[in-house]
Design an enzyme around this catalytic site. Structure first.
Site, mmCIF file in Angstrom:
data_model
loop_
_atom_site.group_PDB
_atom_site.id
_atom_site.type_symbol
_atom_site.label_atom_id
_atom_site.label_comp_id
_atom_site.label_asym_id
_atom_site.label_seq_id
_atom_site.Cartn_x
_atom_site.Cartn_y
_atom_site.Cartn_z
ATOM 1 N N TYR A 32 0.830 -1.203 0.000
ATOM 2 C CA TYR A 32 0.000 0.000 0.000
ATOM 3 C C TYR A 32 0.858 1.243 0.000
ATOM 4 C CZ TYR A 32 0.844 1.100 4.954
ATOM 5 O OH TYR A 32 1.428 1.452 6.153
ATOM 6 N N ARG A 51 8.054 3.826 -4.879
ATOM 7 C CA ARG A 51 8.158 2.870 -3.777
ATOM 8 C C ARG A 51 7.138 1.747 -3.924
ATOM 9 N NH1 ARG A 51 7.684 4.948 2.328
ATOM 10 N NH2 ARG A 51 5.546 5.317 1.616
ATOM 11 N N ARG A 99 -7.760 -20.473 -1.514
ATOM 12 C CA ARG A 99 -6.757 -20.348 -0.463
ATOM 13 C C ARG A 99 -5.676 -21.407 -0.594
ATOM 14 N NH1 ARG A 99 -5.089 -21.767 4.590
ATOM 15 N NH2 ARG A 99 -4.471 -20.055 5.982
ATOM 16 N N LYS A 148 6.589 -2.120 1.968
ATOM 17 C CA LYS A 148 5.410 -1.491 2.592
ATOM 18 C C LYS A 148 4.186 -2.396 2.406
ATOM 19 C CE LYS A 148 3.227 3.055 3.122
ATOM 20 N NZ LYS A 148 3.695 3.327 4.489
ATOM 21 N N GLU A 180 12.014 2.565 14.258
ATOM 22 C CA GLU A 180 11.138 3.612 13.724
ATOM 23 C C GLU A 180 9.861 3.656 14.543
ATOM 24 O OE1 GLU A 180 10.159 2.577 9.675
ATOM 25 O OE2 GLU A 180 9.997 0.457 10.188
ATOM 26 N N LEU A 204 11.203 1.127 7.113
ATOM 27 C CA LEU A 204 10.604 1.541 5.860
ATOM 28 C C LEU A 204 11.404 2.705 5.278
ATOM 29 C CD1 LEU A 204 8.154 1.196 3.931
ATOM 30 C CD2 LEU A 204 7.087 3.069 5.192
#
Length: 284
Positions: A32, A51, A99, A148, A180, A204
């Protein structure tokens, strides 16, 4: 009611749906980005798009959408939702399939979702004048924090731990060093030097981080990219965070201990001012 984007369609939010078999839901198999909007324009969109592509590449996810088309979708959502100040959230998953821990067939179409969040006063957040209170928690996330992904349960737990202690957010600590924040990069200032964790798989690679450090260096501020300990943070003159949604935000206490004077410092204030000024100029 908001208009959102799902797999090629603009829909009222109450009509937007994805499959129960989507791998984002079943495996957190998705990435995301969050892009800020100021004055109806996108802040550092190119950095977020780059990114996003890197995150997909690291997970062997097929290219989801042309970046020019992605820009067009962002702009359309701004118009359709009359968004002046706020955020646009983008999520891309590996798509829907029965799945199985193995990845689905390569021709499985990805799931692409975007929605807006109106945040009036985003750039005028009063916390910029009062500062944030931070607590620390052990860093127990997976090792590839540079990607991310939508695996955000532990950061969510960290924010809840901070809330339970009357704080605004949490910094994560590993082997005595700060990695972070739960959704932001962490910094301290000592004797005029800005210190923040070096890039690697432990954190990140923040888009706001990159812009802020470049602007700091242009302003002749000293920057060190290295790990810093919790003890260093407690003895710092100033501390702050950066993220797409908070820009540059001062930290005035850590684990109940006052940082510096207990008020936002001059370097942090100047960085926020410079960042907002330059990003507004470059916004698309």
């Amino acid at each position: 009611m908001r208009t959102v984007y799902v797999n090629g369609e603009y829909l009222p939010e109450d009509q937007a749906k994805v499959s129960v078999f989507d791998r984002g839901f079943l495996f957190a198999d998705g990435v995301y980005e969050v892009t800020s909007v100021l004055d109806g324009k996108l802040i550092d969109f190119a950095g977020h798009a780059k990114r996003l592509q890197r995150s997909m590449d690291e997970l062997d996810m097929k290219a989801a959408i042309d970046m020019d088309d992605l820009l067009g979708i962002h702009r359309e959502l701004v118009v359709r939702n009359d968004l002046s100040e706020g955020l646009i959230y983008l999520q891309v998953t590996r798509g829907a399939a029965d799945r199985d821990f193995l990845y689905p067939a390569e021709d499985t179409p990805p799931t692409i979702v975007l929605f807006t969040q109106a945040k009036p006063g985003l750039a005028a957040n009063p916390m910029a004048k009062t500062g944030m209170k931070i607590v620390t928690v052990p860093d127990r996330r997976w090792g590839r924090r540079d990607i991310k992904t939508v695996q955000l349960l532990y950061p969510s737990m960290g924010k809840m731990a901070a809330k339970a202690q009357g704080a605004d957010d949490a910094w994560m600590v590993e082997d005595g060093a700060v990695t972070e924040g739960t959704s932001n990069n962490a910094y301290i200032v000592k004797d005029g030097v800005i210190v923040t964790r070096h890039l690697g798989e432990e954190i990140l690679h923040g888009i706001t981080r990159k812009a802020v450090l470049a602007l700091a260096r242009e302003a002749q501020m000293k920057v060190e990219e290295r790990a810093f300990t919790l003890e260093e943070a407690l003895q710092a003159d100033e501390a702050f965070i950066t993220s797409a949604s908070s820009f540059v935000m001062p930290v005035v206490s850590i684990d109940g201990e006052t940082v510096g004077t207990g008020k936002p410092g001059k370097i942090v204030g100047r960085l926020r001012e410079i960042y907002l000024e330059e990003m507004r100029k470059a916004a698309v």
